[in-house]
Design a protein around this motif. Structure first.
Motif, PDB file in Angstrom:
ATOM      1  N   LEU A  43       0.847  -1.189   0.000  1.00  0.00           N
ATOM      2  CA  LEU A  43       0.000   0.000   0.000  1.00  0.00           C
ATOM      3  C   LEU A  43       0.882   1.238   0.000  1.00  0.00           C
ATOM      4  O   LEU A  43       2.046   1.186   0.423  1.00  0.00           O
ATOM      5  CB  LEU A  43      -0.918   0.023   1.226  1.00  0.00           C
ATOM      6  N   ASP A  44       0.322   2.348  -0.457  1.00  0.00           N
ATOM      7  CA  ASP A  44       1.067   3.594  -0.365  1.00  0.00           C
ATOM      8  C   ASP A  44       0.607   4.368   0.864  1.00  0.00           C
ATOM      9  O   ASP A  44      -0.336   3.974   1.569  1.00  0.00           O
ATOM     10  CB  ASP A  44       0.931   4.421  -1.644  1.00  0.00           C
ATOM     11  N   SER A  45       1.295   5.480   1.127  1.00  0.00           N
ATOM     12  CA  SER A  45       1.021   6.231   2.353  1.00  0.00           C
ATOM     13  C   SER A  45      -0.399   6.772   2.380  1.00  0.00           C
ATOM     14  O   SER A  45      -1.032   6.829   3.441  1.00  0.00           O
ATOM     15  CB  SER A  45       2.026   7.383   2.488  1.00  0.00           C
ATOM     16  N   ARG A  46      -0.923   7.137   1.229  1.00  0.00           N
ATOM     17  CA  ARG A  46      -2.284   7.669   1.223  1.00  0.00           C
ATOM     18  C   ARG A  46      -3.304   6.595   1.576  1.00  0.00           C
ATOM     19  O   ARG A  46      -4.242   6.835   2.325  1.00  0.00           O
ATOM     20  CB  ARG A  46      -2.595   8.275  -0.141  1.00  0.00           C
ATOM     21  N   ALA A  47      -3.122   5.400   1.023  1.00  0.00           N
ATOM     22  CA  ALA A  47      -4.028   4.312   1.368  1.00  0.00           C
ATOM     23  C   ALA A  47      -3.917   3.963   2.845  1.00  0.00           C
ATOM     24  O   ALA A  47      -4.919   3.664   3.504  1.00  0.00           O
ATOM     25  CB  ALA A  47      -3.731   3.094   0.502  1.00  0.00           C
ATOM     26  N   LEU A  48      -2.706   3.995   3.383  1.00  0.00           N
ATOM     27  CA  LEU A  48      -2.541   3.711   4.802  1.00  0.00           C
ATOM     28  C   LEU A  48      -3.249   4.750   5.661  1.00  0.00           C
ATOM     29  O   LEU A  48      -3.851   4.416   6.694  1.00  0.00           O
ATOM     30  CB  LEU A  48      -1.051   3.664   5.150  1.00  0.00           C
ATOM     31  N   ARG A  49      -3.208   6.014   5.266  1.00  0.00           N
ATOM     32  CA  ARG A  49      -3.903   7.044   6.038  1.00  0.00           C
ATOM     33  C   ARG A  49      -5.405   6.797   6.043  1.00  0.00           C
ATOM     34  O   ARG A  49      -6.092   7.102   7.019  1.00  0.00           O
ATOM     35  CB  ARG A  49      -3.583   8.435   5.474  1.00  0.00           C
TER      36      ARG A  49
ATOM     37  N   GLY B  75      -6.211   4.723   8.858  1.00  0.00           N
ATOM     38  CA  GLY B  75      -5.885   5.256  10.171  1.00  0.00           C
ATOM     39  C   GLY B  75      -4.429   5.170  10.536  1.00  0.00           C
ATOM     40  O   GLY B  75      -4.095   5.272  11.722  1.00  0.00           O
ATOM     41  N   VAL B  76      -3.544   4.979   9.563  1.00  0.00           N
ATOM     42  CA  VAL B  76      -2.114   4.851   9.828  1.00  0.00           C
ATOM     43  C   VAL B  76      -1.420   6.114   9.333  1.00  0.00           C
ATOM     44  O   VAL B  76      -1.437   6.411   8.135  1.00  0.00           O
ATOM     45  CB  VAL B  76      -1.521   3.615   9.125  1.00  0.00           C
ATOM     46  N   THR B  77      -0.823   6.866  10.250  1.00  0.00           N
ATOM     47  CA  THR B  77      -0.115   8.077   9.869  1.00  0.00           C
ATOM     48  C   THR B  77       1.238   7.729   9.263  1.00  0.00           C
ATOM     49  O   THR B  77       1.734   6.602   9.400  1.00  0.00           O
ATOM     50  CB  THR B  77       0.092   8.988  11.080  1.00  0.00           C
ATOM     51  N   ASP B  78       1.855   8.728   8.611  1.00  0.00           N
ATOM     52  CA  ASP B  78       3.178   8.516   8.033  1.00  0.00           C
ATOM     53  C   ASP B  78       4.194   8.180   9.123  1.00  0.00           C
ATOM     54  O   ASP B  78       5.087   7.340   8.919  1.00  0.00           O
ATOM     55  CB  ASP B  78       3.625   9.771   7.273  1.00  0.00           C
ATOM     56  N   ALA B  79       4.067   8.814  10.278  1.00  0.00           N
ATOM     57  CA  ALA B  79       5.003   8.548  11.379  1.00  0.00           C
ATOM     58  C   ALA B  79       4.860   7.112  11.872  1.00  0.00           C
ATOM     59  O   ALA B  79       5.854   6.425  12.149  1.00  0.00           O
ATOM     60  CB  ALA B  79       4.769   9.538  12.519  1.00  0.00           C
ATOM     61  N   GLU B  80       3.620   6.651  11.997  1.00  0.00           N
ATOM     62  CA  GLU B  80       3.402   5.275  12.452  1.00  0.00           C
ATOM     63  C   GLU B  80       3.929   4.275  11.435  1.00  0.00           C
ATOM     64  O   GLU B  80       4.541   3.259  11.792  1.00  0.00           O
ATOM     65  CB  GLU B  80       1.923   5.041  12.711  1.00  0.00           C
ATOM     66  N   ALA B  81       3.696   4.552  10.129  1.00  0.00           N
ATOM     67  CA  ALA B  81       4.198   3.651   9.089  1.00  0.00           C
ATOM     68  C   ALA B  81       5.720   3.617   9.108  1.00  0.00           C
ATOM     69  O   ALA B  81       6.335   2.544   8.990  1.00  0.00           O
ATOM     70  CB  ALA B  81       3.682   4.097   7.726  1.00  0.00           C
ATOM     71  N   GLY B  82       6.342   4.797   9.269  1.00  0.00           N
ATOM     72  CA  GLY B  82       7.798   4.839   9.325  1.00  0.00           C
ATOM     73  C   GLY B  82       8.359   4.064  10.502  1.00  0.00           C
ATOM     74  O   GLY B  82       9.391   3.394  10.390  1.00  0.00           O
TER      75      GLY B  82
ATOM     76  N   LEU C 191      10.056   1.351  -1.848  1.00  0.00           N
ATOM     77  CA  LEU C 191      10.139   2.539  -2.695  1.00  0.00           C
ATOM     78  C   LEU C 191       9.570   3.722  -1.926  1.00  0.00           C
ATOM     79  O   LEU C 191       8.758   3.527  -1.006  1.00  0.00           O
ATOM     80  CB  LEU C 191       9.360   2.329  -4.003  1.00  0.00           C
ATOM     81  N   PRO C 192       9.950   4.937  -2.262  1.00  0.00           N
ATOM     82  CA  PRO C 192       9.445   6.096  -1.528  1.00  0.00           C
ATOM     83  C   PRO C 192       7.924   6.149  -1.480  1.00  0.00           C
ATOM     84  O   PRO C 192       7.251   6.088  -2.519  1.00  0.00           O
ATOM     85  CB  PRO C 192      10.005   7.282  -2.323  1.00  0.00           C
ATOM     86  N   GLY C 193       7.381   6.214  -0.267  1.00  0.00           N
ATOM     87  CA  GLY C 193       5.939   6.316  -0.088  1.00  0.00           C
ATOM     88  C   GLY C 193       5.177   5.035  -0.318  1.00  0.00           C
ATOM     89  O   GLY C 193       3.943   5.035  -0.313  1.00  0.00           O
ATOM     90  N   VAL C 194       5.873   3.920  -0.513  1.00  0.00           N
ATOM     91  CA  VAL C 194       5.232   2.630  -0.776  1.00  0.00           C
ATOM     92  C   VAL C 194       5.681   1.655   0.310  1.00  0.00           C
ATOM     93  O   VAL C 194       6.885   1.522   0.578  1.00  0.00           O
ATOM     94  CB  VAL C 194       5.602   2.084  -2.161  1.00  0.00           C
TER      95      VAL C 194
END
Length: 368
Positions: free
Chosen positions: A23-29, A32-39, A52-55
């Motif tokens: 998934l990409d960051s937008r789909a994760l958001r 309910g998953v923020t970029d910080a949580e995904a990182g 890959l960046p953002g994936v």
């Protein structure tokens, strides 16, 4: 609520066994998953990774070929994802589009049907596309260090990781293979040839394309010419082999058409001459009693004035034969392959019309 704010504070565990696994960051958001949580989950020893960046790859193991393909599409599609209407989870899988968030939360994949993408979207090309088309002369997907993704020239993307961005002024209409957008064989071949210095490897790819009936030899040469690859040393010799292979297959189709459509047996591959005079022309099949000749158009395509000169020369040769009462039927190899009954009807009509014409001049028929 801001555009990038998570929709709900759901725990991250609902994505651990999700499908798709990329998934990409937008789909994760959206889940309910923020970029910080995904990182945080992509840190060393974490359950996720960011190939890959953002994936994001939602498992810690090595990415499969399918994971890498989906990741490349997600990465290439990022510049076009600007409107809220396109923020749903990107789910091009081998089974079809992505399931909704409820299905992800339950850890189940919903059966679905593949969706054909518009021509402006990203599509696979080069070796990856040929592998998806079923070529055996290219490396398997799992061994490819880079996966080529074809995008419009206006896209602001750069090659990164295993995703190599290939730009085109006009992208072709993609073909759909197991739900994935794939460039047509001719375009994929041109992009693969551009990266190959090995003349033997180039010859194998081009020959397989014709032998496996993926496309016609002339179509490949035309695409290589459009890509300005015909002058490359590894291509020059391969083109001659390719055209010879294409001609042999076209002759085979012509023979099958005559046999299976029950046309009278012609004289095959002959020169037509005036008795004691010059050669009037060479034809692929000739019926002496009806004075009907068939020519296959298997010559190498030309450009500009060369193409016009060849067309005029062919027209003059046809007119010369017709002045002596010989009917010339031109058949395209692609038409013989795709619609042999229709092409047989054209030839049969010409044969039947012989009774209504003036008798043809006597010509000598000699093997070519």
């Amino acid at each position: 609520m801001t555009y990038d704010a998570p929709l709900s504070p759901r725990p991250l565990s609902h994505l651990n066994d999700a499908s798709p696994r990329v998934l990409d960051s937008r789909a994760l958001r959206e889940h309910g998953v923020t970029d910080a949580e995904a990182g945080a989950r992509c840190r060393p020893g974490g359950p996720w990774q960011m190939p890959l960046p953002g994936v994001y790859l939602l498992h810690p193991g090595p990415p499969t070929s399918t994971d890498r393909l989906h990741a490349c599409l997600l990465y290439a599609d990022r510049p076009a994802r600007r409107a809220p209407a396109r923020t749903a989870a990107y789910g091009r899988t081998t089974a079809g589009p992505a399931a909704p968030s409820a299905t992800l939360a339950a850890g189940r994949a919903r059966p679905s049907t593949p969706v054909r993408l518009p021509a402006s979207d990203a599509q696979f090309t080069g070796f990856a596309a040929l592998a998806l088309h079923g070529f055996t002369s290219v490396p398997p997907l799992a061994t490819l260090a880079r996966i080529d993704v074809l995008v419009p020239r206006t896209r602001r993307l750069r090659s990164v990781g295993f995703a190599r961005v290939v730009r085109a002024q006009a992208v072709p209409e993609p073909e759909e293979i197991t739900g994935l957008p794939v460039a047509p064989v001719t375009r994929a071949l041109a992009d693969a040839v551009r990266q190959t210095e090995d003349a033997v490897a180039v010859r194998r790819m081009l020959t397989e394309a014709v032998r496996a009936r993926h496309c016609e030899a002339r179509a490949i040469v035309r695409e290589l010419g459009r890509a300005r690859l015909l002058a490359r040393p590894q291509v020059v010799g391969a083109v001659d082999t390719l055209l010879a292979e294409g001609r042999a297959i076209a002759e085979e189709h012509l023979y099958d058409m005559v046999c299976f459509q029950r046309l009278p047996d012609p004289c095959w591959n002959v020169d037509l001459r005036l008795p004691g005079g010059p050669c009037l022309g060479s034809v692929d099949a000739y019926w002496p009693e009806q004075a009907v000749a068939v020519e296959l158009d298997t010559r190498a395509p030309r450009h500009g004035h060369e193409e016009e000169a060849l067309r005029e020369e062919r027209a003059r040769r046809r007119e010369a034969l017709e002045r002596f009462g010989i009917t010339v039927v031109h058949l395209a190899p692609a038409a013989l392959r795709d619609s042999p009954q229709q092409q047989a009807a054209i030839v049969r009509t010409a044969l039947m019309a012989a009774d209504d014409r003036e008798p043809a001049a006597r010509v000598a028929v000699t093997p070519r």
